[in-house]
Design an enzyme around this catalytic site. Structure first.
Site: not given
Ligand SMILES: Cc1ncc(COP(=O)(O)O)c(C=O)c1O
Length: 395
Positions: A183, A56, A208
């Site tokens: 992000d 962990r 992604k």
């Molecule tokens: C811009 C963005 N941030 C975060 C996330 C969340 O990611 P996860 O689905 O891997 O938890 C997504 C998911 O589509 C996203 O498009």
């Protein structure tokens, strides 16, 4: 090393001497580890010596991935998490740990992130204020009024592809003492590196572009020196770490990130150009459009010649039933959720990513009922367009 070299080599090989040293990072499944002596283990538990003590806290496969993502985002350190949402939650908690419990967030963000802020953070006495990050005067006003501990935005927003002036916003928030959390999922470090532009913590849904093949759920947090220890401390206690197999797959995916992302950007650009003159398309949203509302910022911040691999478009006179008919008619493109895979994906925000947002709020965000989002894959662009075209003609 150049980015194209880093994706292949960073984190992977230590050039150790010995027999049969693996040339790629193995999957370490063990949850505990042997050391020479108990004294050494004591030093490792006490952070006086580096090394894994429990899965962990640390894992050699994760450490290799984290070294790689730290290099790609030019950060101080990384944490690999079990999803992008976990990465966001830990990033917000780390940002607010020693700062006022108030977040000024972009109003143009992923729907689940809105829910994370409103339903997970806000009930724990975190004040959340949304603002249009492309309106710098509004951002300045919100920072002055809210005195936030954290300012949050997506480097390319989901799904309308707005691009905020990160250096300007960083300058505004630096003076106010707020952490900048960004992000960078849509842009990937290939297009821009937020830490170089003044961010403190960068988050990815590794599901992604980083992993890139539609077979991993994961996240990554890359932080500067000031915030990295808080990020790791939070995950050491609460968990949320990525499993070693997913770590391995993510690292393997990143090796082709530069090749994949460049091709995906080229495909998206061609698709945006073709769809702009399609009789069934009302409007195309894409970052290469000279009429894009943030065109000047895009020119300033993006890597030359790349405009991202995602576009969105509105289907002329389409209601929900018509959009669903269009999606059902797609033969090759995957009409689901997600993005960043080698295969092209089409998402209907009103049905999925932004479904739980009240229709009126959604409209205010500019996410109409006729809007779909395309994440270009690496296929031949002619085949992607032919699929879209034939599905559109049947609506
Ligand atoms: C811009 C963005 N941030 C975060 C996330 C969340 O990611 P996860 O689905 O891997 O938890 C997504 C998911 O589509 C996203 O498009």
């Amino acid at each position: 090393m150049k980015f194209e070299t880093q994706v292949v080599h960073a984190g992977d090989r230590k050039r150790e001497r010995g027999t049969a040293i693996p040339s790629t990072t193995p999957i370490h499944l063990a949850t505990t580890y042997f050391y020479e002596t108990a004294e050494q283990l004591d030093r490792i538990f006490g952070h006086e010596e580096e090394g894994p003590s429990y899965a962990r806290y640390d894992n050699p496969t994760n450490s290799a991935l984290e070294e790689l993502t730290t290099a790609l985002e030019n950060g101080h350190g990384s944490l690999a998490t079990c999803s992008g949402m976990t990465a966001l939650q830990i990033a917000f908690q780390a940002a607010l740990l020693d700062r006022p419990h108030s977040i000024v967030s972009s109003s143009s963000i992923y729907g689940a992130t809105v829910k994370l802020l409103d339903q997970v953070m806000a009930p724990f006495e975190v004040n959340v204020k949304y603002v249009d990050m492309s309106d710098l005067a509004a951002v300045e006003k919100a920072i002055a009024a809210e005195k936030p501990g954290c300012v949050f935005l997506e480097s390319i927003s989901n799904p309308l592809l707005r691009v905020a002036d990160i250096p300007q916003i960083a300058a505004m928030t630096r003076a106010a003492g707020a952490a900048r959390v960004i992000d960078n999922t849509f842009a990937s470090p290939m297009l821009l590196r937020p830490l170089d532009l003044g961010a403190n913590i960068v988050v990815h849904s590794a599901t992604k572009y980083l992993a890139g093949h539609g077979d991993v759920l994961g996240g990554v947090i890359v932080s500067d020196a000031e915030n990295h220890e808080n990020v790791r401390m939070l995950s050491r206690i609460s968990g949320g770490t990525l499993g070693p197999f997913e770590s391995y797959l993510t690292m393997r995916g990143i090796k082709t990130l530069a090749l994949r992302y460049e091709r995906q950007c080229q495909n998206a650009r061609k698709l945006a150009a073709c769809l702009s003159s399609h009789p069934s398309v009302e409007r195309v949203h894409y970052c290469a459009d000279p009429q894009h509302p943030d065109a000047a910022t895009i020119k300033e911040l993006f890597a030359p010649g790349l405009f991202g691999a995602i576009l969105a478009f509105e289907i002329k006179d389409a209601d929900k039933a018509a959009v669903l008919r269009f999606m059902t008619r797609l033969k090759m493109i995957v009409p689901g959720t997600s993005l960043g895979d080698v295969h092209t994906l089409l998402l209907y925000p009103a049905m999925s990513s932004h479904r739980d947002i009240a229709p009126k709020t959604r409209e205010r965000m500019g996410i109409r009922e006729d809007l779909v989002r395309v994440a270009a894959g690496i296929e031949a662009v002619e085949d992607i367009y032919a699929d879209l075209d034939s599905a559109l003609r049947g609506v």
